[in-house]
Scaffold this motif. Structure first.
Motif, PDB file in Angstrom:
ATOM      1  N   GLU A 299      -1.139  -7.403  -6.519  1.00 26.31           N
ATOM      2  CA  GLU A 299      -0.858  -8.032  -7.810  1.00 26.31           C
ATOM      3  C   GLU A 299       0.579  -7.813  -8.274  1.00 26.31           C
ATOM      4  N   ASN A 300       1.152  -6.671  -7.951  1.00 27.73           N
ATOM      5  CA  ASN A 300       2.527  -6.405  -8.375  1.00 27.73           C
ATOM      6  C   ASN A 300       3.210  -5.489  -7.367  1.00 27.73           C
ATOM      7  N   ASN A 301       4.527  -5.415  -7.492  1.00 26.57           N
ATOM      8  CA  ASN A 301       5.347  -4.576  -6.600  1.00 26.57           C
ATOM      9  C   ASN A 301       4.948  -4.789  -5.139  1.00 26.57           C
ATOM     10  N   PHE A 302       5.027  -6.050  -4.707  1.00 26.08           N
ATOM     11  CA  PHE A 302       4.548  -6.423  -3.380  1.00 26.08           C
ATOM     12  C   PHE A 302       5.214  -5.616  -2.276  1.00 26.08           C
ATOM     13  N   GLU A 303       6.533  -5.442  -2.348  1.00 21.44           N
ATOM     14  CA  GLU A 303       7.253  -4.769  -1.266  1.00 21.44           C
ATOM     15  C   GLU A 303       6.720  -3.347  -1.032  1.00 21.44           C
TER      16      GLU A 303
ATOM     17  N   ARG B 279       4.327  -2.174   2.082  1.00 14.48           N
ATOM     18  CA  ARG B 279       4.837  -1.123   2.964  1.00 14.48           C
ATOM     19  C   ARG B 279       3.811   0.002   3.096  1.00 14.48           C
ATOM     20  N   ASP B 280       3.239   0.426   1.954  1.00 16.53           N
ATOM     21  CA  ASP B 280       2.249   1.505   1.986  1.00 16.53           C
ATOM     22  C   ASP B 280       1.038   1.109   2.825  1.00 16.53           C
ATOM     23  N   PHE B 281       0.552  -0.124   2.617  1.00 12.60           N
ATOM     24  CA  PHE B 281      -0.609  -0.599   3.373  1.00 12.60           C
ATOM     25  C   PHE B 281      -0.297  -0.643   4.869  1.00 12.60           C
ATOM     26  N   ARG B 282       0.901  -1.142   5.183  1.00 20.48           N
ATOM     27  CA  ARG B 282       1.320  -1.286   6.577  1.00 20.48           C
ATOM     28  C   ARG B 282       1.349   0.069   7.289  1.00 20.48           C
TER      29      ARG B 282
ATOM     30  N   GLN C  17       6.805  12.805   5.357  1.00 12.04           N
ATOM     31  CA  GLN C  17       5.373  12.628   5.114  1.00 12.04           C
ATOM     32  C   GLN C  17       5.026  11.165   4.813  1.00 12.04           C
ATOM     33  N   GLY C  18       6.036  10.276   4.917  1.00  5.74           N
ATOM     34  CA  GLY C  18       5.774   8.845   4.772  1.00  5.74           C
ATOM     35  C   GLY C  18       5.979   8.279   3.382  1.00  5.74           C
ATOM     36  N   ILE C  19       6.625   9.026   2.487  1.00  2.00           N
ATOM     37  CA  ILE C  19       6.836   8.540   1.119  1.00  2.00           C
ATOM     38  C   ILE C  19       8.312   8.632   0.748  1.00  2.00           C
ATOM     39  N   VAL C  20       8.857   7.543   0.223  1.00  2.90           N
ATOM     40  CA  VAL C  20      10.216   7.535  -0.326  1.00  2.90           C
ATOM     41  C   VAL C  20      10.079   7.582  -1.844  1.00  2.90           C
ATOM     42  N   PRO C  21      10.422   8.700  -2.477  1.00  3.10           N
ATOM     43  CA  PRO C  21      10.192   8.829  -3.918  1.00  3.10           C
ATOM     44  C   PRO C  21      11.123   7.940  -4.736  1.00  3.10           C
ATOM     45  N   SER C  22      10.588   7.378  -5.808  1.00  2.53           N
ATOM     46  CA  SER C  22      11.385   6.596  -6.741  1.00  2.53           C
ATOM     47  C   SER C  22      12.199   7.546  -7.609  1.00  2.53           C
ATOM     48  N   ALA C  23      13.122   6.974  -8.408  1.00  3.10           N
ATOM     49  CA  ALA C  23      13.931   7.804  -9.306  1.00  3.10           C
ATOM     50  C   ALA C  23      13.034   8.548 -10.296  1.00  3.10           C
ATOM     51  N   LYS C  24      11.990   7.882 -10.782  1.00  2.00           N
ATOM     52  CA  LYS C  24      11.055   8.515 -11.721  1.00  2.00           C
ATOM     53  C   LYS C  24      10.298   9.660 -11.047  1.00  2.00           C
ATOM     54  N   GLN C  25       9.868   9.433  -9.814  1.00  2.00           N
ATOM     55  CA  GLN C  25       9.146  10.478  -9.084  1.00  2.00           C
ATOM     56  C   GLN C  25      10.046  11.660  -8.766  1.00  2.00           C
ATOM     57  N   ARG C  26      11.320  11.392  -8.496  1.00  2.41           N
ATOM     58  CA  ARG C  26      12.259  12.485  -8.212  1.00  2.41           C
ATOM     59  C   ARG C  26      12.386  13.412  -9.418  1.00  2.41           C
ATOM     60  N   LYS C  27      12.433  12.819 -10.615  1.00  4.61           N
ATOM     61  CA  LYS C  27      12.511  13.634 -11.832  1.00  4.61           C
ATOM     62  C   LYS C  27      11.227  14.436 -12.026  1.00  4.61           C
ATOM     63  N   GLU C  28      10.092  13.764 -11.788  1.00  5.90           N
ATOM     64  CA  GLU C  28       8.796  14.406 -11.965  1.00  5.90           C
ATOM     65  C   GLU C  28       8.622  15.587 -11.024  1.00  5.90           C
TER      66      GLU C  28
END
Length: 323
Positions: free
Chosen positions: A80-84, A88-91, A244-255
């Motif tokens: 529904e949103n953020n297709f890219e 990528r996660d599904f792939r 581990q297969g995750i590229v953190p977003s700017a928000k996640q980096r702060k968190e």
């Protein structure tokens, strides 16, 4: 166009899985691997977003049959949103599932020089450190398999020339023209022209940059039974998450720098004595009282306790590794 000898040595006599779309890049890599007599099977995602999606899947099955290869296909749900990101996660989840279930040692991806530079510019535009802007490597070791990108120092122009010279059929992905996807915008307005004009210098620059990165991060991230351990440093933690297969977003980096947390509901990041621990987040219905008490006395972070118990790791065994 050729595959480097050191890459070929990693693929020969191994069980390999090629991520295939029947687009130009994976089609070129398919035939290049055949020429080099590398054994491999195929894995494909049908996103059902293009008019040729059904035909591409049918043709991929026919190609696999012709060359006596297995093919594993997944149909993606409608995102529904953020297709890219969701695509990528599904792939990668499906790729990893097949690698683990079928015991493939190497996952082969058709990323090339243009992709690496697109990624570089995308991360640079968002604000990123060295570990993120150099996120693509020819060889990446995962817990149970390796990711190998044989074309990462090959430009799109070289791939097109190889396809034309060898009269190789492929499907054109019309979605690559849609600028609603950030990657396409970067590609069309910045990266492709640059790579076409300066590909040789860019190849050398990526070699030098990766050598510097490896020196900087050498021995900085350790691994203990699936747990990645590094200093409480933003770039190192981001690198561990990438592993581990995750590229953190700017928000996640702060968190992730504030408190112990779980990123994307998958990977936990916890801290103890200025060390960061990055691992697959797991639950346990009920920890035995003795084990809970051992964890409490050893001051094992709460998110980490279920992982240790599920994997048969004693708290003192864990502490003795990194202390």
């Amino acid at each position: 166009m050729k595959i480097k000898d050191e890459i070929l040595s990693l693929l020969k006599k191994r069980k390999n899985l090629l991520a295939f779309s029947y687009g130009s890049d994976s089609s070129a890599l398919f035939h290049l691997l055949v020429q080099e007599k590398i054994n491999f099977d195929l894995v494909m995602i049908n996103y059902k977003t293009r008019k040729n999606s059904v035909l591409e899947e049918k043709s991929a099955k026919e190609l696999a049959l012709k060359f006596n290869k297995k093919i594993f296909i997944a149909h993606a749900p409608k995102f529904e949103n953020n297709f890219e990101k969701q695509a990528r996660d599904f792939r990668y989840e499906f790729f990893e599932k097949i690698c683990l279930e079928k015991n493939y040692e190497n996952l082969i991806l058709a990323h090339h020089l243009n992709d690496a530079f697109e990624w570089f510019l995308m991360q640079l535009s968002r604000g990123a450190g060295l570990a993120e802007i150099l996120g693509m490597n020819e060889f990446e070791k995962r817990k149970n398999y390796n990711i190998i990108r044989p074309l990462l120092r090959t430009s799109k122009d070289e791939i097109k020339a190889f396809l034309k010279q060898n009269e190789i059929f492929y499907f054109n992905d019309e979605s690559n023209e849609d600028e609603k996807y950030f990657r396409n915008y970067i590609r069309k307005h910045f990266s492709n022209d640059f790579v076409s004009k300066f590909s040789e210098g860019l190849k050398r620059s990526f070699v030098y940059l990766n050598e510097d990165k490896n020196k900087l991060f050498k021995n900085e991230i350790k691994e203990f039974k699936g747990i990645l351990i590094c200093a409480k440093d933003e770039s190192l933690i981001a690198k561990a998450l990438k592993m581990q297969g995750i590229v953190p977003s700017a928000k996640q980096r702060k968190e992730m720098l504030k408190n112990d947390c779980v990123i994307s509901s998958k990977i936990a990041v916890v801290y103890k004595d200025e060390k960061a621990f990055v691992f697959k987040h797991e639950n346990c219905e009920k920890l035995p009282k003795i084990f809970k008490e051992e964890c409490r006395l050893a001051k094992v972070p709460k998110f980490l306790r279920a992982y240790l118990y599920n994997h048969g790791i004693l708290p003192n065994e864990f502490l003795s590794f990194w202390a």
